[in-house]
Design an enzyme around this catalytic site. Structure first.
Site, PDB file in Angstrom:
ATOM      1  N   GLU A  91       0.648  -1.294   0.151  1.00  0.00           N
ATOM      2  CA  GLU A  91      -0.073  -0.029  -0.042  1.00  0.00           C
ATOM      3  C   GLU A  91       0.816   1.328   0.074  1.00  0.00           C
ATOM      4  OE1 GLU A  91      -3.323   2.519  -0.019  1.00  0.00           O
ATOM      5  OE2 GLU A  91      -3.295   0.295  -0.568  1.00  0.00           O
ATOM      6  N   TYR A  94       7.617   4.130   1.860  1.00  0.00           N
ATOM      7  CA  TYR A  94       7.982   5.625   2.060  1.00  0.00           C
ATOM      8  C   TYR A  94       9.294   5.782   3.094  1.00  0.00           C
ATOM      9  CZ  TYR A  94       8.515  10.740   2.751  1.00  0.00           C
ATOM     10  OH  TYR A  94       8.716  11.978   2.624  1.00  0.00           O
ATOM     11  N   VAL A  95      10.520   6.152   2.364  1.00  0.00           N
ATOM     12  CA  VAL A  95      11.494   6.528   3.323  1.00  0.00           C
ATOM     13  C   VAL A  95      11.783   8.228   3.260  1.00  0.00           C
ATOM     14  CG1 VAL A  95      14.089   6.424   3.320  1.00  0.00           C
ATOM     15  CG2 VAL A  95      12.529   4.450   2.472  1.00  0.00           C
ATOM     16  N   GLY A 105      14.843   1.647   1.362  1.00  0.00           N
ATOM     17  CA  GLY A 105      13.730   1.422   0.179  1.00  0.00           C
ATOM     18  C   GLY A 105      13.839  -0.037  -0.172  1.00  0.00           C
ATOM     19  N   TYR A 139      11.866   1.090  -8.848  1.00  0.00           N
ATOM     20  CA  TYR A 139      11.235  -0.066  -9.271  1.00  0.00           C
ATOM     21  C   TYR A 139      11.773  -0.844 -10.210  1.00  0.00           C
ATOM     22  CZ  TYR A 139       7.792   1.743  -5.597  1.00  0.00           C
ATOM     23  OH  TYR A 139       7.229   2.319  -4.683  1.00  0.00           O
TER      24      TYR A 139
END
Length: 166
Positions: A91, A94-95, A105, A139
Site C-alpha cells: 500500500e 516511504y523513506v 527502500g 522499481y
C-alpha cells in the site's frame, strides 16, 4: 522476520505496538510528497486496530535509525484466483527524504519479497503515480515490470454509497 540490522546500524523490523505515531508521521510525509497533504484521515488509534488488533488486516515493516522511524512499508494480503495463492499488496513505501540513498527502500522491498517467498505467495504488487519518476526508476532497478494493460478503478464517497444502496 522480526528484526535485522542494516549495514549502517539502522534496524529493519516488523512494526510493533508503540510505532503508530512514527508510522503516522511518515504517512503524512508521504501524503505531502504525493501532493495530497490534507488527504490523511488515519489516526494512531486506527493504526493500532488495523496493525495490532485481534485480527490484523494490514501489516507493516519499518526502518528505525537512532530511535526514529525513517522508513515504512505497509502491506496486506491479496488472493489470486488464477494461482490459488495469496500475494502481497504494498500500500505504501516511504523513506524519509533525508534518509534516502542508504538502501532502506530496497531493504524494505526485499523484506516483503522474502515474506512472499517464505510463504509461497506468487505475487508482490503495488501502484505508483505516473509522475513519480524517482520511484518508477527505483522499481525498474529492482526488477519490477509495469502492468500497462491494467487500469486501477476506485469507488469512494457518494458513488460507493449509491452502489451499496442498490
Amino acid at each position: 522476520m522480526t528484526s535485522r540490522t542494516l549495514p549502517d546500524g539502522a534496524e529493519l523490523r516488523t512494526a510493533a505496538p508503540g510505532d503508530e505515531p512514527g508510522i503516522l508521521a511518515l504517512i503524512h510525509d508521504l501524503a505531502i510528497y504525493e501532493r495530497e497533504p490534507d488527504a490523511v484521515e488515519n489516526t494512531a488509534e486506527l493504526l493500532t486496530q488495523t496493525l495490532f488488533g485481534d485480527e490484523p488486516r494490514a501489516f507493516a515493516h519499518v526502518v528505525e535509525r537512532d530511535g526514529t522511524l525513517v522508513g515504512i512499508a505497509i502491506w496486506f494480503l491479496t488472493y489470486s484466483t488464477w494461482t490459488g495463492t495469496h500475494g502481497v499488496w504494498l500500500e505504501d513505501l516511504y523513506v524519509d527524504e533525508s534518509q534516502r540513498g542508504r538502501g532502506y527502500g530496497r531493504a524494505l522491498m526485499a523484506a516483503l519479497a522474502a515474506v512472499c517467498v517464505e510463504r509461497g505467495y506468487r505475487r508482490f504488487e503495488w501502484t505508483v503515480l505516473d509522475w513519480n519518476e524517482p520511484s518508477i526508476g527505483f522499481y525498474r532497478a529492482i526488477g519490477a515490470a509495469p502492468l500497462d494493460e491494467w487500469t486501477t478503478q476506485r469507488l469512494t464517497g457518494g458513488a460507493l454509497e449509491q452502489l451499496a444502496a442498490g
